[in-house]
Design a protein around this motif. Structure first.
Motif, PDB file in Angstrom:
ATOM      1  N   PHE A   3       0.836  -1.209   0.000  1.00 51.98           N
ATOM      2  CA  PHE A   3       0.000   0.000   0.000  1.00 51.98           C
ATOM      3  C   PHE A   3       0.871   1.259   0.000  1.00 51.98           C
ATOM      4  CE2 PHE A   3      -3.708  -2.267   2.365  1.00 51.98           C
ATOM      5  CZ  PHE A   3      -4.214  -2.731   1.156  1.00 51.98           C
ATOM      6  N   GLN A   4       1.883   1.274   0.869  1.00 50.42           N
ATOM      7  CA  GLN A   4       2.734   2.450   1.007  1.00 50.42           C
ATOM      8  C   GLN A   4       3.500   2.730  -0.286  1.00 50.42           C
ATOM      9  OE1 GLN A   4       4.332   4.560   4.369  1.00 50.42           O
ATOM     10  NE2 GLN A   4       3.465   5.454   2.524  1.00 50.42           N
ATOM     11  N   MET A   5       4.076   1.691  -0.892  1.00 47.88           N
ATOM     12  CA  MET A   5       4.853   1.909  -2.106  1.00 47.88           C
ATOM     13  C   MET A   5       3.957   2.340  -3.248  1.00 47.88           C
ATOM     14  SD  MET A   5       8.063   1.924  -2.677  1.00 47.88           S
ATOM     15  CE  MET A   5       9.045   2.381  -4.093  1.00 47.88           C
ATOM     16  N   THR A   6       2.735   1.840  -3.281  1.00 46.10           N
ATOM     17  CA  THR A   6       1.765   2.312  -4.281  1.00 46.10           C
ATOM     18  C   THR A   6       1.570   3.813  -4.135  1.00 46.10           C
ATOM     19  OG1 THR A   6       0.633   0.160  -4.313  1.00 46.10           O
ATOM     20  CG2 THR A   6      -0.586   2.056  -5.137  1.00 46.10           C
ATOM     21  N   ASN A   7       1.425   4.274  -2.894  1.00 47.02           N
ATOM     22  CA  ASN A   7       1.316   5.715  -2.633  1.00 47.02           C
ATOM     23  C   ASN A   7       2.550   6.464  -3.124  1.00 47.02           C
ATOM     24  OD1 ASN A   7      -1.207   5.787  -1.456  1.00 47.02           O
ATOM     25  ND2 ASN A   7      -0.438   5.640   0.633  1.00 47.02           N
ATOM     26  N   PHE A   8       3.721   5.942  -2.794  1.00 48.59           N
ATOM     27  CA  PHE A   8       4.960   6.626  -3.163  1.00 48.59           C
ATOM     28  C   PHE A   8       5.073   6.798  -4.683  1.00 48.59           C
ATOM     29  CE2 PHE A   8       7.361   5.015   0.851  1.00 48.59           C
ATOM     30  CZ  PHE A   8       6.812   6.051   1.595  1.00 48.59           C
ATOM     31  N   LEU A   9       4.720   5.746  -5.426  1.00 45.82           N
ATOM     32  CA  LEU A   9       4.841   5.807  -6.881  1.00 45.82           C
ATOM     33  C   LEU A   9       3.800   6.755  -7.478  1.00 45.82           C
ATOM     34  CD1 LEU A   9       5.532   2.039  -7.650  1.00 45.82           C
ATOM     35  CD2 LEU A   9       7.190   3.910  -7.448  1.00 45.82           C
ATOM     36  N   ARG A  10       2.606   6.738  -6.917  1.00 45.69           N
ATOM     37  CA  ARG A  10       1.554   7.644  -7.398  1.00 45.69           C
ATOM     38  C   ARG A  10       1.894   9.103  -7.092  1.00 45.69           C
ATOM     39  NH1 ARG A  10      -3.606   7.301  -3.877  1.00 45.69           N
ATOM     40  NH2 ARG A  10      -2.114   8.386  -2.534  1.00 45.69           N
ATOM     41  N   ASP A  11       2.539   9.340  -5.944  1.00 44.94           N
ATOM     42  CA  ASP A  11       2.706  10.698  -5.431  1.00 44.94           C
ATOM     43  C   ASP A  11       4.112  11.261  -5.628  1.00 44.94           C
ATOM     44  OD1 ASP A  11       0.088  10.489  -4.588  1.00 44.94           O
ATOM     45  OD2 ASP A  11       0.608   9.972  -2.524  1.00 44.94           O
ATOM     46  N   ILE A  12       4.860  10.737  -6.574  1.00 43.48           N
ATOM     47  CA  ILE A  12       6.230  11.219  -6.793  1.00 43.48           C
ATOM     48  C   ILE A  12       6.260  12.732  -6.975  1.00 43.48           C
ATOM     49  CG2 ILE A  12       8.091  11.284  -8.519  1.00 43.48           C
ATOM     50  CD1 ILE A  12       7.779   8.239  -8.783  1.00 43.48           C
ATOM     51  N   ASN A  13       5.343  13.262  -7.765  1.00 44.23           N
ATOM     52  CA  ASN A  13       5.347  14.695  -8.042  1.00 44.23           C
ATOM     53  C   ASN A  13       5.069  15.516  -6.783  1.00 44.23           C
ATOM     54  OD1 ASN A  13       5.635  16.682 -10.222  1.00 44.23           O
ATOM     55  ND2 ASN A  13       3.513  17.210  -9.771  1.00 44.23           N
ATOM     56  N   GLU A  14       4.071  15.093  -5.985  1.00 44.89           N
ATOM     57  CA  GLU A  14       3.754  15.798  -4.742  1.00 44.89           C
ATOM     58  C   GLU A  14       4.915  15.723  -3.759  1.00 44.89           C
ATOM     59  OE1 GLU A  14       0.025  14.530  -3.078  1.00 44.89           O
ATOM     60  OE2 GLU A  14      -0.854  14.298  -5.073  1.00 44.89           O
ATOM     61  N   ASP A  15       5.569  14.570  -3.692  1.00 47.63           N
ATOM     62  CA  ASP A  15       6.691  14.430  -2.765  1.00 47.63           C
ATOM     63  C   ASP A  15       7.876  15.301  -3.192  1.00 47.63           C
ATOM     64  OD1 ASP A  15       5.439  12.694  -0.966  1.00 47.63           O
ATOM     65  OD2 ASP A  15       5.905  10.948  -2.199  1.00 47.63           O
TER      66      ASP A  15
END
Length: 286
Positions: free
Chosen positions: A165-177
């Motif tokens: 779940f967490q890595m899915t978030n990280f990949l989706r949110d690269i731009n926001e991060d």
């Protein structure tokens, strides 16, 4: 306090946070027995409350870090006292007491939240996994007693699902991060695929596509590892986890459908597809 005795008024703020910000998790939680849902809402509310201090509030880093520390100190003191005037904390404390959860779970979570102010990049996957132990894997451990699982062998699959779940978030949110000055993709992987230009210029390159394909494949392996935990679940609990896995995992499909362009659009699963996956996962669990 019994499971059926958790007052609605202390659960309401946590439920509202879950419904507003965690639509996939909220959808899956509705498949649980009604008397268990408030405890899942409580955990989500606790985690979201801290996460908002880290990522949403506009104070400088030093002040937000101080707020996280202050919150953690207050929380641990009120756990020791056994009650809180703050509904989100009161609901969390009731959950800890009802399921006899180790306080170390929450200390690990708070430790990772502090790390977001201190660490901006992760050289190796092992470094990232150390962070995710407190930000993601531990959430899987917290969920087990609520789902009625007390077999230690269920911990590894639960942790794998939390990491997925967490890595899915990280990949989706690269731009926001990147806006926050953070990169959660291991530097060793970016080096391996020569994809730094994509992060620096926020544009999709062939190297970035290859990197994302690699990261998505690893994340799907974590999802696959989590299936072993289904052997310890029954009925509504099994349906809940199957739905969360299927719907959240579908975000990876959406990233691929965007040709990995997470800079121009935020990958999300359409409501109609979420409902289709809900029905499919619920039927498969029968």
């Amino acid at each position: 306090m019994t499971a059926r005795g958790l007052p609605k008024e202390i659960v309401a703020p946590s439920r509202a946070l879950n419904q507003a910000h965690g639509k996939t998790y909220y959808l899956a939680t509705l498949l649980l027995a009604r008397h268990l849902r408030p405890y899942v809402f409580a955990l989500y509310g606790f985690c979201r409350y801290v996460d908002d201090i880290v990522d949403v509030e506009r104070d400088d880093d030093a002040r937000r870090l101080a707020k996280v520390d202050s919150f953690g100190e207050r929380f641990l003191a009120e756990v020791a006292r056994g009650d809180s005037d703050e509904p989100i904390l009161a609901a969390t404390i009731a959950t800890i007491e009802r399921f006899n959860m180790p306080i170390s779970y929450f200390e690990r979570f708070l430790g990772s939240m502090r790390q977001d102010f201190l660490v901006r990049r992760y050289p190796r996957i092992d470094d990232l996994l150390a962070y995710m132990d407190g930000s993601a894997a531990v959430i899987g451990e917290m969920m087990l007693p609520i789902l009625g699982v007390d077999n230690p062998e269920a911990q590894a699959p639960a942790r794998a699902l939390g990491n997925a779940f967490q890595m899915t978030n990280f990949l989706r949110d690269i731009n926001e991060d990147l806006d926050r000055g953070r990169i959660y993709v291991p530097e060793e992987d970016i080096d391996r695929f020569g994809a730094w230009e994509a992060f620096e210029q926020r544009k999709v390159t062939d190297e970035f596509r290859n990197l994302m394909a690699f990261e998505i494949a690893r994340t799907r392996r974590w999802y696959a590892e989590s299936y072993a935990g289904d052997d310890y679940l029954r009925g509504r609990a099994l349906r809940c986890i199957r739905v969360a896995r299927q719907v959240y995992g579908a975000i990876l499909d959406e990233i691929e459908a965007l040709d990995y362009d997470v800079f121009s659009a935020r990958a999300s699963v359409a409501r109609t597809r979420r409902l289709q996956l809900l029905v499919r996962a619920a039927v498969a669990a029968c």
